[in-house]
Design an enzyme around this catalytic site. Structure first.
Site, short mmCIF file in Angstrom:
data_model
loop_
_atom_site.label_atom_id
_atom_site.label_comp_id
_atom_site.label_asym_id
_atom_site.label_seq_id
_atom_site.Cartn_x
_atom_site.Cartn_y
_atom_site.Cartn_z
N HIS B 159 0.70 -1.32 0.08
CA HIS B 159 -0.15 0.01 -0.01
C HIS B 159 0.88 1.23 -0.02
O HIS B 159 0.63 2.11 -0.46
CB HIS B 159 -0.88 -0.09 1.29
CG HIS B 159 -1.69 1.32 1.43
ND1 HIS B 159 -2.80 1.42 1.29
CD2 HIS B 159 -1.49 2.51 2.02
CE1 HIS B 159 -3.52 2.40 1.39
NE2 HIS B 159 -2.54 3.30 1.96
N GLU B 160 1.86 1.28 0.88
CA GLU B 160 2.73 2.47 0.96
C GLU B 160 3.65 2.53 -0.27
O GLU B 160 3.98 3.67 -0.84
CB GLU B 160 3.73 2.46 2.06
CG GLU B 160 3.04 2.28 3.46
CD GLU B 160 2.25 3.61 3.70
OE1 GLU B 160 2.32 4.37 3.19
OE2 GLU B 160 1.22 3.06 4.54
N HIS B 163 1.63 4.29 -2.93
CA HIS B 163 1.52 5.56 -2.84
C HIS B 163 2.85 6.23 -3.39
O HIS B 163 2.75 7.35 -4.07
CB HIS B 163 1.70 5.94 -1.28
CG HIS B 163 0.22 6.02 -0.60
ND1 HIS B 163 -0.89 6.71 -1.09
CD2 HIS B 163 0.07 5.56 0.57
CE1 HIS B 163 -1.87 6.85 -0.66
NE2 HIS B 163 -1.58 5.93 0.54
N GLU B 247 -6.31 6.82 -1.36
CA GLU B 247 -6.34 5.60 -0.33
C GLU B 247 -6.84 4.54 -1.35
O GLU B 247 -6.37 3.49 -1.27
CB GLU B 247 -7.08 5.92 0.68
CG GLU B 247 -6.36 7.05 1.70
CD GLU B 247 -4.91 6.54 1.96
OE1 GLU B 247 -4.83 5.26 2.19
OE2 GLU B 247 -4.07 7.44 2.06
#
Lengths: 193, 452
Positions: B159-160, B163, B247
């Site tokens: 997830h990071e 980003h 997100e």
């Protein structure tokens, strides 16, 4: 007179455009081939890492697994085979076959490890195990990128009209990289407890 | 993937421009109401009026933002990391975390491995920072490392990394500074107005000007006041809306990179179940965390002022992706859960993905002789879910599981062994009598196996 000139100009223009198109396709093919090469080198780095880890793993396990010489030897043999393939720069297909052998030997090895709780608790062994499983993950992620690159390249080489240019300059289809993991294909065993 | 980044960048540029316009408008209004005199000059047949105060206000507003943005850009992630109390670690400090970050770097095809930071904090959270994929960093809390297994950690890191790959961080940094500037300027303005008893302009009207002029100034002052009150709210809404979209996109990316949505889903579940308050979280940094540390209590609440979508919804979307871990699957699942159109995954990305799947199928059909190639190809292009492979390294994971189970037993969790080999952990809050196995879908009755 002027008719011939006009005809010549038209032909010249067509030839020029054609040449431009061929150059464009050629450059695209070169770019794709380099992308495949680059993706392969990414895999190669991880494969080398895998090969380097195994002697340490076997060395650590040796002390505990005194009765499992065969298993250990088969791991070492498979590893040497895989490294040999890597050293002589065998392509993805051959390398994949060698790595499959290694994967199989390793999965046997880890099944046997289950019988040695002391080994399983060994800190050094655990660290190596984490490194090895991480390396396998990396190989599979890098393989994804590689196979994507190969597919793009192969589509370009095989599809019309790119295939004409590819044939002219001898661009070949690239092979996919595949590690056959024996364990992956088997149905997982079910235990009722 | 490139399409995705490009679409993201386009939208970001638009949003930044909108916020910049808002900032300049605020600057103008404030400047003009403080110094409403105009200069004028004649060109051709017309007389042009220049609102000196307004232009000066705009310039000041821009400088306030630009200065901060420049400082943030130059310092990169260091300031952020220092503010969050994170310290950089080496591989020896936590090999597993390091390995997971490197794996995800490969999966996302980032140009460089991000730096890895650990926050000495028992709450569970993680965030990413850095101005571009080459200079990026990820930070996780000690609490997160202790309580997540490898798959879950991988989901969080994916997830990071997503980003980072989508360049969300640079954008969010700029946007949050812009938001801060707008708030700062309007606050100062409102305060000045308040203390000068709304009479700041009387000085000018007291000069011998006609009544009309005074009225115009009063109108302008009111406009400036309204703008000063509305602008920060508007900027905040813009900012939050964009943050939520990002997100969703990062969740989708996390599922695609790991090809295992359940990892991230269960990680989110655990994190949201143990909110824990993290010390030293500033409001500006809150949106950068995987779960907003300031909103950790509000699990299913969605509102205009949330930086993150509700966690429960994120988990449900991830869980209903089924077998296919692709942007398509995520968009479909999101459409089902949140209603169509709410979650926006750029069409171009979906189309590209579909084309890849079709090509793969065509390639497979064309070469029946190479059957063994098929599954890998499918996995490579469609990003299918990982086959449930028997773990080759049960040792360490087993230990972690046992430790985790011990904690859960203490928390009065119930355990249930499914026929497919999955051990389900049922939290005490779960009141229904039937439970579905997340792996094989078999329905179990809880009453019979209450203490299994």
């Amino acid at each position: 007179m002027s008719g011939i000139v006009i005809g010549l100009i038209v032909i010249g223009a067509v030839v020029f455009l054609l040449a431009l198109w061929v150059a464009g396709v050629y450059n695209a093919l070169v770019r794709l081939r380099n992308a495949v090469k680059n993706a392969w080198s990414q895999i190669d780095v991880q494969l080398k890492r895998r090969h380097d880890l195994i002697p340490n793993l076997v060395e650590t396990a040796k002390g505990y697994m005194t009765h499992e010489r065969e298993t250990l030897e088969s791991v070492v043999k498979a590893r040497n085979l895989a490294q040999g393939a890597s050293d002589k720069g065998a392509g993805p297909a051959e390398q994949g076959a060698a790595e499959s052998g290694l994967s199989k030997a390793l999965s046997n090895f880890f099944v046997v490890v289950e019988r040695y709780p002391d080994l399983k608790a060994n800190e050094n062994f655990l660290a190596l195990q984490e490194e090895l499983s991480s390396t396998e993950n990396r190989i599979s992620f890098a393989r994804q990128a590689f196979n994507d690159a190969v597919m793009t390249m192969n589509n370009r080489v095989e599809m019309f009209p790119g295939n004409i240019v590819a044939g002219m300059f001898n661009f070949k289809k690239e092979a996919f990289f595949e590690i056959e993991n024996a364990a992956e294909r088997e149905v997982p065993k079910v235990a009722f407890s | 993937m490139f399409e995705l980044v490009r679409a993201n960048r386009r939208k970001s540029a638009l949003l930044i421009l909108l916020m910049l316009a808002l900032l300049l408008a605020v600057g103008f209004a404030v400047g003009f109401s403080v110094y409403p005199a105009t200069d004028s000059f004649v060109m051709g047949h017309y007389r042009y009026f220049i609102p000196v105060g307004g232009l000066a206000g705009m310039a000041v507003a821009f400088l306030i933002w630009g200065g901060q943005a420049l400082a943030a850009f130059a310092s990169g992630d260091r300031i952020l990391m220092a503010a969050a109390g994170a310290r950089e670690i080496k591989k020896e400090d936590h090999p597993r975390l390091f390995n997971v970050v490197e794996e995800m770097t490969i999966a996302a095809q980032l140009p460089a491995v991000p730096k890895v930071y650990i926050m000495e904090d028992m709450s569970m959270n993680a965030f990413a920072a850095g101005r571009n994929p080459k200079h990026a960093a990820v930070a996780v809390t000690q609490g997160l490392l202790g309580r997540l297994n490898r798959d879950q950690l991988q989901g969080v890191i994916a997830h990071e990394i997503s980003h980072i790959a989508n360049r969300d961080i640079l954008f969010m940094t700029f946007a949050s500074i812009m938001l801060g500037s707008i708030i700062m300027i309007t606050e100062i303005f409102l305060r000045v107005m308040w203390y000068s008893n709304l009479g700041g302009s009387r000085r000018y009207t007291s000069r011998r000007s006609n009544r009309n002029d005074g009225a115009a100034r009063l109108v302008l002052l009111v406009v400036a006041l309204v703008l000063a009150i509305v602008a920060p709210l508007l900027a905040q809404l813009l900012y939050f809306a964009c943050s939520r979209q990002r997100e969703y996109l990062a969740d989708a990316g996390g599922a695609v990179y790991t090809r295992y949505p359940e990892g991230l889903a269960s990680a989110l579940e655990i994190i949201s179940g143990n909110p824990g308050t993290k010390a030293s979280v500033s409001k500006a940094m809150a949106p950068m965390y995987i779960i907003n540390p300031l909103e950790a209590g509000a699990r299913s609440l969605t509102s205009l002022t949330s930086t993150h979508p509700p966690v429960e919804e994120r988990i449900r979307i991830l869980r209903s992706m089924g077998g296919g871990a692709s942007y398509n699957a995520y968009a479909a699942a999101a459409g089902k859960i949140s209603g169509a159109g709410k979650v926006h995954i750029p069409q171009a990305a979906l189309a590209a993905e579909l084309a890849a799947v079709r090509q793969a199928q065509a390639a497979r059909a064309a070469e029946p002789g190479q059957g063994s190639m098929g599954p890998a190809l499918m996995a490579a292009t469609a990003g299918q879910a990982r086959a449930p492979e028997p773990e080759p390294e049960p040792g360490e994971r087993q230990r972690f599981r046992e430790a985790g189970d011990l904690v859960r037993t203490m928390n009065r969790f119930r355990f249930l062994q499914c026929a497919c080999g999955l051990k389900m952990k049922i939290p005490p809050e779960y009141k229904k009598t039937l439970v579905k196995c997340p792996r094989c879908g078999k329905i179990h009755s809880l009453e019979k196996t209450a203490n299994a």
